[in-house]
Motif scaffolding. Structure first.
Motif, short mmCIF file in Angstrom:
data_model
loop_
_atom_site.label_atom_id
_atom_site.label_comp_id
_atom_site.label_asym_id
_atom_site.label_seq_id
_atom_site.Cartn_x
_atom_site.Cartn_y
_atom_site.Cartn_z
N VAL A 158 0.84 -1.20 0.00
CA VAL A 158 0.00 0.00 0.00
C VAL A 158 0.87 1.25 0.00
O VAL A 158 0.66 2.18 -0.79
N THR A 159 1.88 1.27 0.87
CA THR A 159 2.76 2.44 0.97
C THR A 159 3.54 2.64 -0.32
O THR A 159 3.70 3.78 -0.78
N ALA A 160 4.01 1.57 -0.93
CA ALA A 160 4.75 1.68 -2.19
C ALA A 160 3.88 2.32 -3.27
O ALA A 160 4.37 3.14 -4.07
N GLN A 161 2.61 1.98 -3.30
CA GLN A 161 1.71 2.59 -4.30
C GLN A 161 1.57 4.09 -4.06
O GLN A 161 1.56 4.89 -5.01
N LEU A 162 1.47 4.49 -2.80
CA LEU A 162 1.37 5.92 -2.47
C LEU A 162 2.65 6.66 -2.85
O LEU A 162 2.61 7.76 -3.42
N VAL A 163 3.79 6.05 -2.55
CA VAL A 163 5.08 6.66 -2.87
C VAL A 163 5.26 6.73 -4.39
O VAL A 163 5.72 7.75 -4.93
N ALA A 164 4.90 5.66 -5.09
CA ALA A 164 5.04 5.65 -6.56
C ALA A 164 4.23 6.77 -7.19
O ALA A 164 4.69 7.43 -8.13
N LYS A 165 3.04 6.99 -6.67
CA LYS A 165 2.20 8.09 -7.18
C LYS A 165 2.92 9.43 -7.00
O LYS A 165 2.96 10.25 -7.91
N ASP A 166 3.51 9.63 -5.81
CA ASP A 166 4.24 10.87 -5.54
C ASP A 166 5.45 11.03 -6.46
O ASP A 166 5.81 12.14 -6.84
N PHE A 174 13.84 4.21 -8.18
CA PHE A 174 13.62 2.96 -7.47
C PHE A 174 14.25 3.00 -6.08
O PHE A 174 13.65 2.55 -5.11
N ALA A 175 15.45 3.55 -5.99
CA ALA A 175 16.10 3.69 -4.69
C ALA A 175 15.25 4.58 -3.78
O ALA A 175 15.09 4.29 -2.59
N ARG A 176 14.71 5.62 -4.32
CA ARG A 176 13.85 6.54 -3.55
C ARG A 176 12.55 5.82 -3.15
O ARG A 176 12.07 5.99 -2.01
N LEU A 177 11.98 5.02 -4.06
CA LEU A 177 10.77 4.25 -3.77
C LEU A 177 11.01 3.34 -2.57
O LEU A 177 10.20 3.30 -1.63
N GLU A 178 12.11 2.61 -2.58
CA GLU A 178 12.41 1.70 -1.48
C GLU A 178 12.62 2.45 -0.17
O GLU A 178 12.04 2.09 0.87
N ALA A 179 13.41 3.50 -0.20
CA ALA A 179 13.70 4.25 1.03
C ALA A 179 12.45 4.94 1.59
O ALA A 179 12.21 4.90 2.80
N GLU A 180 11.67 5.54 0.74
CA GLU A 180 10.47 6.26 1.19
C GLU A 180 9.39 5.29 1.67
O GLU A 180 8.67 5.57 2.62
N THR A 181 9.28 4.13 1.01
CA THR A 181 8.31 3.13 1.45
C THR A 181 8.66 2.67 2.86
O THR A 181 7.81 2.60 3.74
N ASP A 182 9.94 2.41 3.09
CA ASP A 182 10.38 1.99 4.41
C ASP A 182 10.11 3.08 5.45
O ASP A 182 9.62 2.80 6.54
N ARG A 183 10.41 4.31 5.11
CA ARG A 183 10.23 5.43 6.05
C ARG A 183 8.77 5.70 6.36
O ARG A 183 8.40 6.00 7.49
#
Length: 164
Positions: free
Chosen positions: A65-73, A122-131
């Protein structure tokens, strides 16, 4: 700590009732219901997933769910997301009553994400999803060893499911 406006706070409520180690849970005012049980070694019948499996499942679901929100951003598209989570639990405290922490010793999240992202995105997606993922933060802040490994799969390619 700053005070957040009330309009950003969403209460999540689950109610549970049970006997022995089995429990029936429900989200009030909703049709959502689920059950938990435990392995026979923990006094259960193994008739439903253990609460520990639900905790790990919550971790994968919340990451998705969080990855989808971050991807949109980030303005990127996600295709298939495959997650595998392993939690290593020493049962000495839970079952044996020994002193110590009953938490998992280690939790590892492995993800394979299909996306059109650049390597930097992709690196930002992973880091932001975790955060930003509340469940990842619950695990991370609990003091256990928390390991993540995300692999990018180019959009439109064949994605193999993760397995043990």
């Amino acid at each position: 700590m700053s005070t957040r406006p009330k309009q950003t706070v969403v209460p999540f409520v689950v109610e549970g009732t049970g006997t022995g180690v089995a429990q029936q849970l429900q989200v009030p005012d909703s049709p959502h219901r689920f059950e938990t049980d435990a392995y026979p070694a923990f006094g259960g019948q193994d008739a439903a997933p253990s609460p520990l499996f639900y905790a790990l499942g919550s971790l994968t679901s919340c990451n998705q769910v969080t990855a989808q929100l971050v991807a949109k951003d980030l303005g990127i598209t996600l295709g298939r997301l495959d997650f595998r989570v392993q939690g290593d639990l020493d049962t000495a405290v839970l079952v044996g009553g020994e002193e110590g922490n009953a938490n998992f010793d280690r939790v590892e999240v492995t993800a394979r994400i299909e996306t059109d992202a650049t390597p930097e995105q992709f690196a930002r997606l992973e880091a932001e999803t975790d955060r930003r993922c509340p469940v990842s933060q619950l695990f991370r802040r609990s003091g256990l060893e928390f390991v993540t490994s995300w692999t990018q799969v180019p959009a439109g390619s064949e994605v193999e499911a993760l397995s043990a």
